[in-house]
Design an enzyme around this catalytic site. Structure first.
Site, PDB file in Angstrom:
ATOM      1  N   TYR A  97       0.705  -1.344   0.047  1.00  0.00           N
ATOM      2  CA  TYR A  97      -0.344   0.098  -0.243  1.00  0.00           C
ATOM      3  C   TYR A  97       0.738   1.549   0.353  1.00  0.00           C
ATOM      4  CZ  TYR A  97       0.702   1.061   4.802  1.00  0.00           C
ATOM      5  OH  TYR A  97       1.244   1.401   6.297  1.00  0.00           O
ATOM      6  N   CYS A  98       0.446   1.878  -0.190  1.00  0.00           N
ATOM      7  CA  CYS A  98       0.976   3.638  -0.214  1.00  0.00           C
ATOM      8  C   CYS A  98      -0.517   4.532  -0.026  1.00  0.00           C
ATOM      9  CB  CYS A  98       1.353   3.974  -1.421  1.00  0.00           C
ATOM     10  SG  CYS A  98       0.863   3.942  -3.226  1.00  0.00           S
ATOM     11  N   SER A  99      -0.504   5.739  -0.286  1.00  0.00           N
ATOM     12  CA  SER A  99      -1.239   7.011  -0.267  1.00  0.00           C
ATOM     13  C   SER A  99      -2.565   6.704  -0.459  1.00  0.00           C
ATOM     14  CB  SER A  99      -0.777   8.395  -0.644  1.00  0.00           C
ATOM     15  OG  SER A  99       0.456   8.796  -0.071  1.00  0.00           O
ATOM     16  N   ILE A 126      -3.642   3.863   2.249  1.00  0.00           N
ATOM     17  CA  ILE A 126      -3.791   4.331   3.869  1.00  0.00           C
ATOM     18  C   ILE A 126      -5.408   4.830   4.079  1.00  0.00           C
ATOM     19  CG2 ILE A 126      -2.122   6.007   3.859  1.00  0.00           C
ATOM     20  CD1 ILE A 126      -1.434   4.939   7.322  1.00  0.00           C
TER      21      ILE A 126
END
Length: 171
Positions: A97-99, A126
């Site tokens: 995951y990232c933003s 996230i």
């Protein structure tokens, strides 16, 4: 004719800059070369299965907050060799995951090229995790509402929590 031209010029910004859906945004940047997993599905996996969660954001973002049990691997400094030294089994379930799920797809593609074959990308990253009310932790392991939003452009996708654009002490 002049009035029509003025009307069109006034309406152009509305159509060009209108709010997109998250799906539209991800479709614009991602190829879907890596399957998505929803935040709800990941939440269930966290409770029932061994899964490795990799945070592909930058260290500054990770230190503000991250998903519980996530391991920082970064984006600009990402190394498949480093991951391989820590995750030997190429069949291990991995969630990246990232933003929002854009940078993480790129990292997932690199992991696939390195032989990992059980990778999923967290849909909405996230931001979506926090938007759905799931907890994030600061570097002290305490729950926080702060989320590093990477940039002002991307911060509009965080609907819940506190947008942070630089490291701040999380209480």
């Amino acid at each position: 004719m002049k009035q029509l031209l003025i009307l069109l010029l006034c309406l152009l910004p509305i159509s060009v800059f209108s709010q997109k859906t998250l799906d539209d945004l991800l479709s614009q940047y991602n190829t879907r070369s890596v399957p998505y997993i929803s935040v709800e599905e990941l939440r269930m996996l966290q409770k029932n299965e061994d899964v490795i969660i990799l945070d592909t954001r930058e260290e500054e973002e990770f230190t503000v907050s991250h998903i519980a049990s996530a391991k920082y691997i970064g984006f600009n400094t990402f190394s498949t060799e480093e991951v391989s030294s820590k995750i030997a089994d190429k069949d291990t379930p991995i969630i990246v995951y990232c933003s929002l799920g854009i940078r993480s797809e790129e990292i997932a593609e690199k992991l696939k090229k390195a032989g990992y074959n059980n990778i999923k990308n967290l849909y909405g990253g996230i931001f979506e995790w926090k938007n759905k009310g799931y907890p994030v932790l600061n570097t002290s392991g305490k729950e926080t509402d702060s989320i590093h939003t990477f940039s002002k452009v991307w911060s509009k996708w965080l609907k819940e929590g506190v947008s942070v654009n630089s490291i701040k002490k999380n209480n």
